[in-house]
Design an enzyme around this catalytic site. Structure first.
Site, short mmCIF file in Angstrom:
data_model
loop_
_atom_site.label_atom_id
_atom_site.label_comp_id
_atom_site.label_asym_id
_atom_site.label_seq_id
_atom_site.Cartn_x
_atom_site.Cartn_y
_atom_site.Cartn_z
CB THR A 111 -8.13 4.59 -6.20
OG1 THR A 111 -7.78 3.21 -6.04
CG2 THR A 111 -7.28 5.46 -5.29
N PRO A 112 -10.72 7.00 -5.84
CG PRO A 112 -12.09 8.02 -4.26
CD PRO A 112 -11.07 6.93 -4.41
CD GLU A 240 -2.13 -7.55 -1.70
OE1 GLU A 240 -2.16 -8.02 -2.84
OE2 GLU A 240 -2.34 -6.35 -1.46
C1 6MZ Z 1 -3.44 -4.25 -3.60
C2 6MZ Z 1 -4.72 -3.71 -5.41
C3 6MZ Z 1 -4.70 -5.06 -5.85
O1 6MZ Z 1 -8.95 1.59 -7.63
O2 6MZ Z 1 -8.16 2.17 -9.93
N1 6MZ Z 1 -5.43 -3.01 -6.30
N2 6MZ Z 1 -4.09 -3.32 -4.29
N3 6MZ Z 1 -3.37 -5.54 -3.96
C4 6MZ Z 1 -3.98 -6.00 -5.08
N4 6MZ Z 1 -3.84 -7.30 -5.42
C5 6MZ Z 1 -3.32 -7.74 -6.67
N5 6MZ Z 1 -5.44 -5.13 -6.96
C6 6MZ Z 1 -5.89 -3.87 -7.22
O3 6MZ Z 1 -8.40 -0.24 -9.24
C7 6MZ Z 1 -7.03 -0.52 -9.37
C8 6MZ Z 1 -6.31 -0.25 -8.06
O4 6MZ Z 1 -6.74 -1.19 -7.06
C9 6MZ Z 1 -5.65 -1.54 -6.21
C10 6MZ Z 1 -4.43 -0.77 -6.71
O5 6MZ Z 1 -4.30 0.42 -5.96
C11 6MZ Z 1 -4.80 -0.45 -8.16
O6 6MZ Z 1 -4.15 0.71 -8.65
P1 6MZ Z 1 -9.00 1.24 -9.09
O7 6MZ Z 1 -10.40 1.10 -9.62
#
Ligand code: 6MZ
Length: 375
Positions: A111-112, A240
């Site tokens: 996420t940017p 989910e």
């Molecule tokens: C939904 C998820 C996730 O983007 O900061 N993220 N979103 N379901 C899931 N299953 C468990 N796992 C991760 O990585 C972390 C972000 O990825 C998403 C969430 O928005 C989380 O804040 P980045 O690199």
């Protein structure tokens, strides 16, 4: 089989799963950070008095992860990781870790983030990620553009094949920009426009993710629609939680791929199967967060038996203490898939990558060579 022989056989199967070339299509950057790195970062912030290290340490090392805990943890991870140098470091380490277990193609999503206090914009965040990819030395990282042509070999070695052991291993890496469900329509549109702007720098797609009980589909739809019009491939976290209205909307939107699909009803299964959208399967993640009741009862079996296009993925290898090799091992151990079925599963994932024909061709060659060695 006596216990000793059983343990030895399991160990051999695990080694085989590591040796298998693999394609990872669903990995969140901040969910894939090593525990050791998180602990080190937490210690540094603890020393500065920003957090209480002892509290955070237990949370990082804890093994059970409900949905609620996961998203609380992500907020903590973001406090630990969101400055440019740390983003660069974790991106480098995450690619190194996937490459070390023979992932040959990786779509990493993140996420940017704007963070005024750190002088960070969404673009500078993604640039910091790209800097991390460029810093990988253990393997050749090949980034490609979203016109879906191989763009650039980031390290200096030219295109190489894996069949010669004397040559360095390579990993293809593409970036997906995630829209967080907490974002506004305008912030989501910013992310899509950024993906377009950075399409020649390794950004190849868009993801919708974040806490599934937060936000409304209508908020992200204009951005997703915009991405579709721009021809940017899209993957969406779907089902989910049992949000009937949104699951239906996602299936009707028909993205290139969907992730999870845990809570579909009979009608939705039917529709998913009839439109054959490839599914990113996240076994450990789904069991840990309660999206699937157990490994044995995971919907993988139903989709696999129906020959539905699917690909095994880790989701958050750090958060859930797993690896892609482990996910393949679990499928063998739980559902009794043979080595040739596992090999086919890994190879079939090549069809669902967001990269172009040239990259796919190269991946197919890698699998062909590996087949001689592994089968
Ligand atoms: C939904 C998820 C996730 O983007 O900061 N993220 N979103 N379901 C899931 N299953 C468990 N796992 C991760 O990585 C972390 C972000 O990825 C998403 C969430 O928005 C989380 O804040 P980045 O690199």
């Amino acid at each position: 089989m006596d216990t000793e022989r059983k343990v030895a056989a399991e160990e051999k199967m695990r080694e085989w799963c590591v040796a298998l070339p693999k394609v990872e299509l669903h990995a969140h950057l901040n969910g894939s950070v090593r525990n050791s790195t998180l602990l080190e970062l937490a210690k540094q912030l603890g020393d500065k008095g920003v957090i209480v290290f002892e509290d955070v340490k237990d949370v990082i090392m804890k093994n059970s992860r409900s949905h609620l805990e996961c998203f609380k943890l992500f907020d903590l991870f973001h406090i630990l990781t969101t400055d440019h140098d740390t983003v660069t470091r974790i991106a480098k380490e995450v690619v190194e870790d996937f490459a070390a277990e023979n992932v040959v193609y990786l779509e990493i999503r993140t996420t940017p983030k704007n963070n005024a206090a750190k002088g960070m914009t969404k673009m500078s965040y993604i640039n910091a990620v790209i800097k991390g990819l460029k810093a990988v030395e253990a393997v050749d990282v090949i980034l490609f553009d979203s016109n879906l042509r191989t763009n650039e070999t980031l390290s200096c070695t030219p295109m190489i094949e894996l069949d010669d052991d004397t040559k360095k291993k390579k990993i293809y890496v593409g970036l997906l920009l995630s829209i967080d469900r907490r974002e506004t329509t305008s912030a989501a549109l910013d992310t899509v426009n950024l993906a377009m702007e950075m399409k020649d720098q390794g950004v190849i797609g868009i993801d919708l993710s974040g806490n599934p009980v937060v936000g409304e589909w209508e908020t992200y739809l204009p951005a997703l629609q915009h991405a579709k019009e721009l021809g940017i491939p899209i993957t969406i976290h779907c089902g989910e939680v049992p949000n009937r209205k949104e699951i239906q909307a996602v299936l009707d939107f028909c993205p290139q791929r969907v992730g999870h699909v845990c809570c579909l009803n009979d009608e939705e299964w039917k529709q998913l199967k009839s439109i054959t959208i490839p599914v990113e399967i996240c076994l450990t993640s789904n069991v840990m967060t309660g999206g699937a009741p157990s490994l044995e009862m995971h919907h993988f079996a139903d989709l696999f038996n129906a020959k539905h296009p699917l690909s095994l993925c880790t989701d958050d290898s750090g958060l859930f203490s797993t690896s892609l090799s482990n996910e393949y091992y679990l499928v063998a151990a739980t559902f009794g898939l043979s080595k040739s079925e596992l090999f086919q599963l890994a190879q079939d994932a090549v069809q669902f990558v967001f990269a172009d024909g040239e990259v796919k061709k190269s991946l197919r060659r890698i699998f062909k060579v590996a087949e001689k060695r592994l089968m």
